[in-house]
Motif scaffolding. Structure first.
Motif, short mmCIF file in Angstrom:
data_model
loop_
_atom_site.label_atom_id
_atom_site.label_comp_id
_atom_site.label_asym_id
_atom_site.label_seq_id
_atom_site.Cartn_x
_atom_site.Cartn_y
_atom_site.Cartn_z
N GLY A 162 39.47 51.93 40.24
CA GLY A 162 38.60 53.05 39.94
C GLY A 162 37.24 52.52 39.56
O GLY A 162 37.03 51.30 39.48
N GLY A 163 36.30 53.43 39.33
CA GLY A 163 34.95 52.98 39.05
C GLY A 163 34.19 53.88 38.10
O GLY A 163 34.57 55.03 37.86
N VAL B 256 38.24 46.69 39.08
CA VAL B 256 37.55 47.80 38.41
C VAL B 256 36.07 47.68 38.78
O VAL B 256 35.50 46.59 38.72
CB VAL B 256 37.74 47.76 36.89
N LEU B 257 35.46 48.78 39.14
CA LEU B 257 34.12 48.77 39.73
C LEU B 257 33.11 49.47 38.81
O LEU B 257 33.39 50.52 38.24
CB LEU B 257 34.17 49.50 41.08
N TYR B 258 31.94 48.84 38.65
CA TYR B 258 30.79 49.46 37.99
C TYR B 258 29.64 49.55 38.99
O TYR B 258 29.34 48.55 39.67
CB TYR B 258 30.31 48.64 36.79
N SER C 188 40.19 41.99 38.02
CA SER C 188 38.81 41.62 38.32
C SER C 188 37.88 42.80 38.06
O SER C 188 38.28 43.97 38.13
CB SER C 188 38.69 41.17 39.77
N VAL C 189 36.63 42.48 37.78
CA VAL C 189 35.59 43.49 37.58
C VAL C 189 34.47 43.20 38.57
O VAL C 189 34.00 42.06 38.68
CB VAL C 189 35.05 43.46 36.14
N MET C 190 34.06 44.21 39.31
CA MET C 190 32.93 44.10 40.23
C MET C 190 31.73 44.84 39.65
O MET C 190 31.83 46.00 39.28
CB MET C 190 33.27 44.68 41.61
N ILE C 191 30.60 44.15 39.60
CA ILE C 191 29.33 44.75 39.17
C ILE C 191 28.49 44.92 40.43
O ILE C 191 28.09 43.94 41.07
CB ILE C 191 28.61 43.85 38.16
N LEU C 192 28.22 46.17 40.81
CA LEU C 192 27.58 46.49 42.08
C LEU C 192 26.29 47.27 41.83
O LEU C 192 26.31 48.43 41.41
CB LEU C 192 28.53 47.32 42.95
N ALA C 193 25.15 46.61 42.07
CA ALA C 193 23.85 47.28 41.97
C ALA C 193 23.41 47.64 43.39
O ALA C 193 23.17 46.75 44.21
CB ALA C 193 22.83 46.35 41.32
N VAL C 194 23.34 48.92 43.68
CA VAL C 194 23.13 49.37 45.06
C VAL C 194 21.68 49.74 45.31
O VAL C 194 20.93 50.10 44.41
CB VAL C 194 24.04 50.57 45.41
N THR C 195 21.30 49.65 46.56
CA THR C 195 19.94 49.97 46.99
C THR C 195 19.84 51.39 47.52
O THR C 195 20.84 52.06 47.78
CB THR C 195 19.49 48.99 48.10
N ALA C 196 18.62 51.86 47.69
CA ALA C 196 18.28 53.08 48.43
C ALA C 196 19.01 54.34 47.95
O ALA C 196 19.28 55.22 48.74
CB ALA C 196 18.53 52.87 49.93
N GLU C 197 19.26 54.44 46.65
CA GLU C 197 19.80 55.70 46.12
C GLU C 197 18.78 56.80 46.26
O GLU C 197 19.11 57.94 46.63
CB GLU C 197 20.20 55.52 44.65
N PHE D 98 31.85 50.18 28.79
CA PHE D 98 32.56 48.90 28.79
C PHE D 98 33.99 49.10 28.32
O PHE D 98 34.94 48.56 28.92
CB PHE D 98 31.85 47.88 27.89
N ASN D 99 34.18 49.87 27.26
CA ASN D 99 35.52 50.08 26.72
C ASN D 99 36.43 50.80 27.72
O ASN D 99 37.63 50.49 27.81
CB ASN D 99 35.44 50.86 25.41
N VAL D 100 35.88 51.75 28.45
CA VAL D 100 36.67 52.45 29.47
C VAL D 100 37.14 51.45 30.53
O VAL D 100 38.31 51.40 30.90
CB VAL D 100 35.87 53.59 30.11
N GLY D 101 36.19 50.64 31.02
CA GLY D 101 36.55 49.65 32.03
C GLY D 101 37.51 48.61 31.51
O GLY D 101 38.39 48.14 32.24
N SER D 102 37.36 48.23 30.25
CA SER D 102 38.25 47.24 29.66
C SER D 102 39.68 47.76 29.57
O SER D 102 40.64 47.03 29.82
CB SER D 102 37.75 46.85 28.27
N ARG D 103 39.82 49.04 29.22
CA ARG D 103 41.16 49.63 29.19
C ARG D 103 41.81 49.58 30.57
O ARG D 103 43.00 49.28 30.69
CB ARG D 103 41.07 51.10 28.72
N LEU D 104 41.03 49.86 31.61
CA LEU D 104 41.56 49.82 32.97
C LEU D 104 41.86 48.39 33.40
O LEU D 104 42.89 48.11 34.03
CB LEU D 104 40.56 50.44 33.94
N ALA D 105 40.94 47.48 33.07
CA ALA D 105 41.05 46.10 33.55
C ALA D 105 42.14 45.32 32.84
O ALA D 105 42.58 44.27 33.34
CB ALA D 105 39.71 45.39 33.41
N ASN D 106 42.58 45.80 31.70
CA ASN D 106 43.65 45.13 30.95
C ASN D 106 44.92 45.95 30.92
O ASN D 106 45.72 45.87 29.98
CB ASN D 106 43.17 44.82 29.53
N SER D 107 45.12 46.76 31.95
CA SER D 107 46.34 47.57 32.06
C SER D 107 46.85 47.46 33.49
O SER D 107 46.23 46.84 34.35
CB SER D 107 46.06 49.03 31.72
#
Length: 567
Positions: free
Chosen positions: A416-417, A334-336, A384-393, A536-545
């Motif tokens: 999903g993300g 699951v991606l943030y 797994s959960v990926m935390i992705l802080a991106v550059t150059a937006e 967080f709750n949205v991602g948790s639902r995905l990450a625990n399903s």
């Protein structure tokens, strides 16, 4: 361009100029350094999502010491290092080949306006288009000299090839070496009740980025996009301001990338003049272009000629990525996402503040994904959960575009993300705005999670502006990954919609992409805490399903996702 969650907050597009410096002053393949946060107070955050943590992280990221967080500048280097240090401190594992950094090489192309020219001629007589006033042109090719000569013009309607909508503006047409002229947005905008495309809501085919890419795929030498304020959702001043300076793109190997030789915008007045000279009726043809079965029309007698002189340089930036490994299905992610960069420092009169701190945009989103990562690290989910802080937006979604083309995790393993971009400190809201509403089954998960907060989901009130295609999540969506872009609403629990709209307008008018976008201890953080908890709750639902959300049937990215699931 991003969406603040308020219908009146239509924000201008800004492309930030970045100093061509290297971010390799710190080792992007090593662990975070012990002294990289020496100038900041030692972190004392907790595993709970709370106001104190968010304030702490936002205040650091928006501090003057990071000099506005422009990519490839000392401030940008320091800011991205601090984020990596935070990821290590809170227990996230390095996400890219043992490092917290995914290197992103950027190409800056600067047009020499005095030595360059671009014009349209009728029967050999130039129209005398003025750069900035009538036309804005550039090239993203990594070449010092680019030219097209007497390239025939052809009107291709909206310039769209969309099999799922049964639409092909290039059907039976050879545009090799020619210059295509096209309209902004898509046929659904012109006929919102016709059932074409997605009605009044812009699809990806309406975005200028797609149109330039498709024209290049078709072999066009030049592209002229006709600017009209309503379908573009911004005025000519945005075009002339955003595309007239240095253009940034990903640094690519020779032959990579999809670009015509010359890309441009032209004003509607000048476009009408061109149509008249070619013996064509502009209004009749633009109406026809929105009807099924439209066929491209040669603009007889009109040719484009351009000679562009460019200088190019590369700069090294980086995405910052941390992982919380899943307990039972670690190969599913699951991606943030949130962008860490902002505009940096600009020249201003002496005595004025030239640092564009980007507190709301997007220290808030970066702080939120770190807060979410810390919560997951304390109690790892099944996936797994990926935390992705991106550059150059701010330079054109380039960091996320790089990840989109170079994913760390295969897309068939990405569930999903959720993208978080600019949370206004305006207090708690009853509603949650879904930008690009009606796109994917992630909205079903969001609806259920929001209900637990006694909140309801509303659609983006200006779908014709296409905000769904103007933030980092689109780089993943274009690859087929379902992405959610939501924001706190405007129906505030204190003050209602009137207060919410006023907050959005105030930010847009007085702080957005300006030096006044600074953190304040007076911020009402209650809505930010609630929104971060919701995401967080949205991602948790995905990450625990074991669910695999898809795009809704008929969405332009559905076929890509179906193919991934087939893998």
């Amino acid at each position: 361009m991003k969406h603040t969650g308020f219908p009146a907050a239509l924000i201008g597009l800004t492309i930030a100029a970045c100093t061509p410096a290297s971010e390799n002053g710190t080792d992007a393949t090593s662990a975070p350094t012990e002294d990289s946060t020496a100038s900041h107070t030692e972190s004392t955050t907790s595993v709970d999502i709370n106001e104190a943590d968010l304030r702490h992280r936002i205040s650091i990221l928006a501090d003057d010491s990071f000099e506005g967080r422009a990519p490839a500048t000392p401030g940008g280097i320091a800011a991205s290092q601090w984020i990596a240090d935070e990821m290590a401190r809170i227990g996230l594992e390095p996400g890219f080949e043992g490092s917290y950094f995914q290197p992103v090489s950027l190409l800056a192309v600067t047009l020499d306006a005095e030595q360059s020219s671009f014009d349209v001629a009728f029967e050999g007589e130039p129209l005398g288009l003025s750069m900035g006033e009538d036309v804005v042109y550039w090239s993203k090719l990594n070449s010092a000299d680019i030219a097209i000569n007497d390239s025939e013009l052809v009107f291709v309607g909206y310039g769209v090839v969309a099999p799922e909508y049964g639409w092909d503006d290039y059907a039976g047409l050879d545009v090799e070496g020619r210059t295509v002229v096209m309209l902004v947005n898509d046929p659904g905008y012109a006929n919102p009740d016709s059932g074409l495309f997605n009605g009044n809501a812009m699809t990806y085919y309406g975005r200028w980025t797609y149109k330039y890419e498709e024209a290049a795929r078709q072999g066009a030498a030049g592209v002229i996009l006709i600017h009209q304020t309503a379908p573009a959702s911004y005025g000519w001043n945005v075009v002339s301001g955003s595309w007239s300076g240095t253009q940034l793109d990903l640094a690519r190997e020779p032959g990579q990338g999809t670009f015509a030789d010359i890309e441009s915008w032209i004003t509607e007045d000048r476009a009408r003049q061109m149509f008249d000279l070619a013996g064509l009726d502009f209004d009749t043809l633009t109406a026809a272009a929105a009807q099924p079965g439209f066929e491209a029309v040669p603009m007889t007698g009109l040719t484009a000629t351009g000679a562009l002189v460019n200088s190019a340089s590369t700069m090294d930036s980086r995405n910052v990525v941390g992982i919380v490994p899943g307990t039972t299905r670690p190969d599913e992610y699951v991606l943030y996402t949130a962008h860490w960069d902002h505009i940096g420092i600009r020249d201003v009169p002496e005595g004025e503040d030239g640092i564009y701190n980007g507190a709301v945009d997007n220290a808030t989103g970066t702080a939120a994904i770190l807060e979410i990562g810390e919560a997951f690290a304390a109690n790892p989910p099944e996936r797994s959960v990926m935390i992705l802080a991106v550059t150059a937006e701010e330079s054109g979604l380039l960091g996320s575009a790089y990840y989109g083309e170079n994913p760390i995790v295969p897309y068939s393993q990405t569930v999903g993300g959720i993208n978080i971009d600019a949370i206004l400190p305006s207090g708690r809201s009853r509603d949650v705005v879904v930008v690009g509403h009606g796109a994917s089954e992630l909205e079903d998960v969001l609806t259920a999670a929001a209900a637990e907060q006694d909140r309801y989901i509303v659609a983006d009130p200006t779908p014709e502006a296409g905000y769904f295609y103007r933030s980092d999540h689109i780089s993943l969506a274009k690859q087929g990954v379902p992405m959610l872009y939501a924001d706190g609403g405007f129906d505030l629990r204190e003050g209602g919609s009137e207060a919410g709209m006023a907050a959005g307008e105030d930010y847009r008018d007085n702080r957005y992409h300006g030096p006044a976008d600074e953190y304040s201890a007076d911020w009402d953080m209650s809505g930010m805490v609630e929104d971060t908890t919701l995401f967080f709750n949205v991602g948790s639902r995905l990450a625990n399903s074991d669910d695999w959300p898809n795009w809704y049937e008929g969405n332009e990215f559905r076929a890509l996702r179906d193919a991934q699931m087939g893998e």
